[in-house]
Design a protein around this motif. Structure first.
Motif, PDB file in Angstrom:
ATOM      1  N   LEU A  50      43.731 -48.823  56.684  1.00 20.23           N
ATOM      2  CA  LEU A  50      42.875 -48.379  57.785  1.00 20.23           C
ATOM      3  C   LEU A  50      43.034 -46.872  57.906  1.00 20.23           C
ATOM      4  O   LEU A  50      44.155 -46.360  57.855  1.00 20.23           O
ATOM      5  N   VAL A  51      41.929 -46.162  58.049  1.00 20.12           N
ATOM      6  CA  VAL A  51      41.965 -44.714  58.229  1.00 20.12           C
ATOM      7  C   VAL A  51      41.404 -44.412  59.611  1.00 20.12           C
ATOM      8  O   VAL A  51      40.257 -44.759  59.916  1.00 20.12           O
ATOM      9  N   ASP A  52      42.214 -43.784  60.455  1.00 18.25           N
ATOM     10  CA  ASP A  52      41.813 -43.465  61.824  1.00 18.25           C
ATOM     11  C   ASP A  52      41.004 -42.167  61.843  1.00 18.25           C
ATOM     12  O   ASP A  52      40.957 -41.441  60.846  1.00 18.25           O
ATOM     13  N   ALA A  53      40.402 -41.880  62.974  1.00 16.71           N
ATOM     14  CA  ALA A  53      39.559 -40.686  63.121  1.00 16.71           C
ATOM     15  C   ALA A  53      40.336 -39.397  62.878  1.00 16.71           C
ATOM     16  O   ALA A  53      39.755 -38.401  62.436  1.00 16.71           O
ATOM     17  N   GLY A  61      42.567 -39.104  60.619  1.00 17.55           N
ATOM     18  CA  GLY A  61      42.983 -39.113  59.229  1.00 17.55           C
ATOM     19  C   GLY A  61      44.249 -39.908  58.954  1.00 17.55           C
ATOM     20  O   GLY A  61      44.677 -40.006  57.807  1.00 17.55           O
ATOM     21  N   THR A  62      44.864 -40.469  59.988  1.00 16.55           N
ATOM     22  CA  THR A  62      46.058 -41.286  59.797  1.00 16.55           C
ATOM     23  C   THR A  62      45.709 -42.507  58.958  1.00 16.55           C
ATOM     24  O   THR A  62      44.739 -43.211  59.239  1.00 16.55           O
ATOM     25  N   VAL A  63      46.509 -42.754  57.915  1.00 16.93           N
ATOM     26  CA  VAL A  63      46.297 -43.891  57.022  1.00 16.93           C
ATOM     27  C   VAL A  63      47.407 -44.910  57.276  1.00 16.93           C
ATOM     28  O   VAL A  63      48.591 -44.568  57.230  1.00 16.93           O
TER      29      VAL A  63
END
Length: 112
Positions: A53-56, A58-60
């Motif tokens: 999952l990639v958050d807004a 940029g956290t993966v």
């Protein structure tokens, strides 16, 4: 309209020695769809690569949504005039892959 035609990898239950024939049949349907000008995209999910999952920001994060934990198998996107034509192509893919195909319509995007 664009349609997603798909199947989970577990639906393919033929003997392993039949894989070359199934592969050839599937590639023939893809070639026909390309020749007919209806092929948009297709392929199989690489199940050896785990989803992230990639958050807004940029956290993966390893993993996925619980509802989509089982996304795998093969997918094709075709652009055809109507659902009946999508069903005809799905039947050809089903015959080639030796398993039923799920058909879903993409929403119409007036900007495309």
């Amino acid at each position: 309209m664009k349609y997603l035609i798909s199947f989970p990898s577990g639906a393919m239950t033929f003997p392993a020695e039949e894989l070359p024939a199934v592969s050839d049949a599937a590639h023939a349907v893809v070639a026909d769809a390309k020749a007919a000008g209806v092929w948009v995209f297709g392929g199989g999910i690489d199940e050896s690569v785990p989803p992230v999952l990639v958050d807004a920001d940029g956290t993966v994060t390893e993993g996925t949504y619980p509802q989509t934990r089982q996304i795998e198998g093969g997918y094709a996107v075709l652009e055809v005039p109507d659902a009946a034509e999508a069903h005809r192509w799905a039947a050809r893919i089903a015959a080639a892959c030796r398993c039923a195909q799920e058909v879903r319509a993409f929403q119409h995007d007036p900007e495309s």
